[in-house]
Design an enzyme around this catalytic site. Structure first.
Site, mmCIF file in Angstrom:
data_model
loop_
_atom_site.group_PDB
_atom_site.id
_atom_site.type_symbol
_atom_site.label_atom_id
_atom_site.label_comp_id
_atom_site.label_asym_id
_atom_site.label_seq_id
_atom_site.Cartn_x
_atom_site.Cartn_y
_atom_site.Cartn_z
ATOM 1 N N GLU A 23 0.825 -1.205 0.000
ATOM 2 C CA GLU A 23 0.000 0.000 0.000
ATOM 3 C C GLU A 23 0.865 1.262 0.000
ATOM 4 O OE1 GLU A 23 -2.291 -3.124 2.457
ATOM 5 O OE2 GLU A 23 -0.213 -2.626 1.955
ATOM 6 N N CYS A 61 -2.758 -4.178 6.970
ATOM 7 C CA CYS A 61 -2.426 -4.449 8.365
ATOM 8 C C CYS A 61 -2.822 -3.260 9.245
ATOM 9 C CB CYS A 61 -0.944 -4.749 8.508
ATOM 10 S SG CYS A 61 0.161 -3.395 8.033
ATOM 11 N N ALA A 108 7.206 -38.452 -9.786
ATOM 12 C CA ALA A 108 7.589 -38.555 -11.201
ATOM 13 C C ALA A 108 7.471 -40.018 -11.588
ATOM 14 C CB ALA A 108 9.007 -38.045 -11.415
ATOM 15 N N ASP A 112 19.216 -44.150 -3.899
ATOM 16 C CA ASP A 112 19.550 -43.158 -4.928
ATOM 17 C C ASP A 112 20.705 -42.234 -4.548
ATOM 18 O OD1 ASP A 112 17.432 -44.221 -6.306
ATOM 19 O OD2 ASP A 112 16.026 -42.632 -5.761
ATOM 20 N N GLU A 170 9.974 -35.433 -1.690
ATOM 21 C CA GLU A 170 10.415 -36.033 -2.948
ATOM 22 C C GLU A 170 10.401 -37.556 -2.965
ATOM 23 O OE1 GLU A 170 13.772 -34.647 -4.956
ATOM 24 O OE2 GLU A 170 13.071 -32.587 -5.091
ATOM 25 N N GLY A 179 10.596 -41.589 -0.599
ATOM 26 C CA GLY A 179 10.073 -42.460 -1.631
ATOM 27 C C GLY A 179 8.598 -42.782 -1.441
ATOM 28 N N ALA A 180 8.242 -43.940 -2.000
ATOM 29 C CA ALA A 180 6.843 -44.342 -2.032
ATOM 30 C C ALA A 180 6.269 -44.545 -0.633
ATOM 31 C CB ALA A 180 6.708 -45.623 -2.847
ATOM 32 N N LEU A 186 7.347 -43.057 2.308
ATOM 33 C CA LEU A 186 7.215 -41.785 3.022
ATOM 34 C C LEU A 186 6.056 -40.979 2.456
ATOM 35 C CD1 LEU A 186 8.488 -40.001 5.223
ATOM 36 C CD2 LEU A 186 9.828 -38.892 3.417
#
Length: 335
Positions: free
Chosen positions: A52, A75, A155, A201, A269, A271-272, A274
């Site tokens: 503003e 605010c 992915a 990985d 990211e 893995g499967a 988590l």
């Protein structure tokens, strides 16, 4: 219609500061008088003037009688480095204020709107509120839930596979998709993986983009207590001090701890297992799924089972957007 038009311009202005305003939200302001835009501004960086005041300073004529379009409620409190915007709008003689979203911060939360109305200023709220919510989704979530915003990145092939049965996965997606994923990393305070992904990985979990000189995210490793490889990149590289391990701690407790330390958002990211655990606990807010137009027919799935017992209770995305990246596609949406 004019209100929506000028509010969208306020959104555009706000986005110019993407990634630079935290812990403040992104805010843009447009001043309109007699149907003409006479001033524009945005909050460029935490600690600098609010949108503003920036718009008022840049106005080409006095703003008395103008309408101020601002995506977040002005605010009404004095922050560490910035004065209250609602009082400045009153002092300048603004006649009307149009707001997309009420500020969820407890120090504001309707107070700025009340102050403006008490001064005789017309206030309109809820203009493009859903778009405004998405613009500052991380800010809104952390204020309301007191934990980081979690963005799950997947992915896979079209049949939902992320690797061959032997673990071979480089690369499922193409170069354009991988570059896009690095830009996603750059927009998050932390990147999280499970112990299995770390062992399989050995990811670096860093932003690797040409010319990138911004901060590197924290690296978070979630483990059930299993042994982690001491020579993993995240433990020995130049950013090793930014790696955290959470072992045997409930996910909710880990997120509460990270929130208390100022971590705003996390890119999950892999893995499967988590990913499934976060979904099962209802701790994921957004998903970005990169899809490569191929099929493996067998191999490792993008998600482990997470206890779905009823088709109608499946996890569904809303507000989905699709982006073509070379031969790949990324879809992103809110849960």
């Amino acid at each position: 219609m004019d209100d929506a038009l000028h509010m969208r311009r306020a959104f555009e202005l706000a986005r110019q500061a993407h990634g630079r305003t935290w812990p403040n939200p992104m805010v843009g302001c447009v001043l309109v008088k007699d149907g003409r835009i006479i001033g524009e501004g945005f909050h460029a960086q935490a600690g600098q003037v609010h949108a503003e005041l920036d718009a008022i300073t840049r106005a080409v004529e006095p703003v008395a009688g103008a309408t101020a379009y601002v995506n977040l409620e002005p605010c009404c409190h004095t922050a560490k480095r910035t004065p209250p915007c609602a009082q400045r709008l009153i002092a300048e003689g603004v006649a009307r204020v149009v707001v997309a979203n009420v500020d969820p911060h407890p120090a504001v939360s309707g107070g700025g709107i009340a102050l403006l109305r008490e001064a005789g200023i017309e206030v309109v709220t809820g203009v493009l509120a859903e778009e405004g919510e998405e613009l500052n989704e991380v800010f809104f979530h952390t204020q309301r839930e007191r934990r980081p915003f979690v963005h799950l990145k997947l992915a896979s092939t079209l049949d939902g596979r992320i690797a061959m049965p032997d673990g071979q996965s480089r690369w499922i997606t193409g170069e354009a998709a991988r570059e896009h994923a690095h830009r996603l990393r750059a927009a998050h305070a932390a990147i999280a993986v499970g112990a299995g992904t770390l062992r399989a990985d050995n990811p670096r979990l860093t932003v690797r983009l040409p010319g990138y000189d911004g901060p590197q995210p924290q690296r978070l490793v979630f483990s059930r207590g299993g042994k982690l490889p001491a020579d993993a990149h995240v433990f020995i590289d130049a950013d090793a001090a930014r790696t955290r391990v959470f072992s045997g701690i409930p996910l909710e407790d880990a997120l509460a701890q990270l929130h208390a330390e100022g971590v705003a958002n996390i890119l999950l990211e892999g893995g499967a297992g988590l990913a499934a655990a976060f979904l099962r606990a209802g701790l994921v807010q957004r998903v970005s799924h990169y899809l490569n137009p191929s099929y493996l027919g067998e191999g490792q799935a993008a998600l482990e089972p997470y206890g779905l017992a009823d088709l109608h209770r499946r996890i569904t995305l809303k507000g989905v957007k699709y982006t073509s990246l070379g031969n790949d596609l990324v879809l992103t949406g809110r849960i």
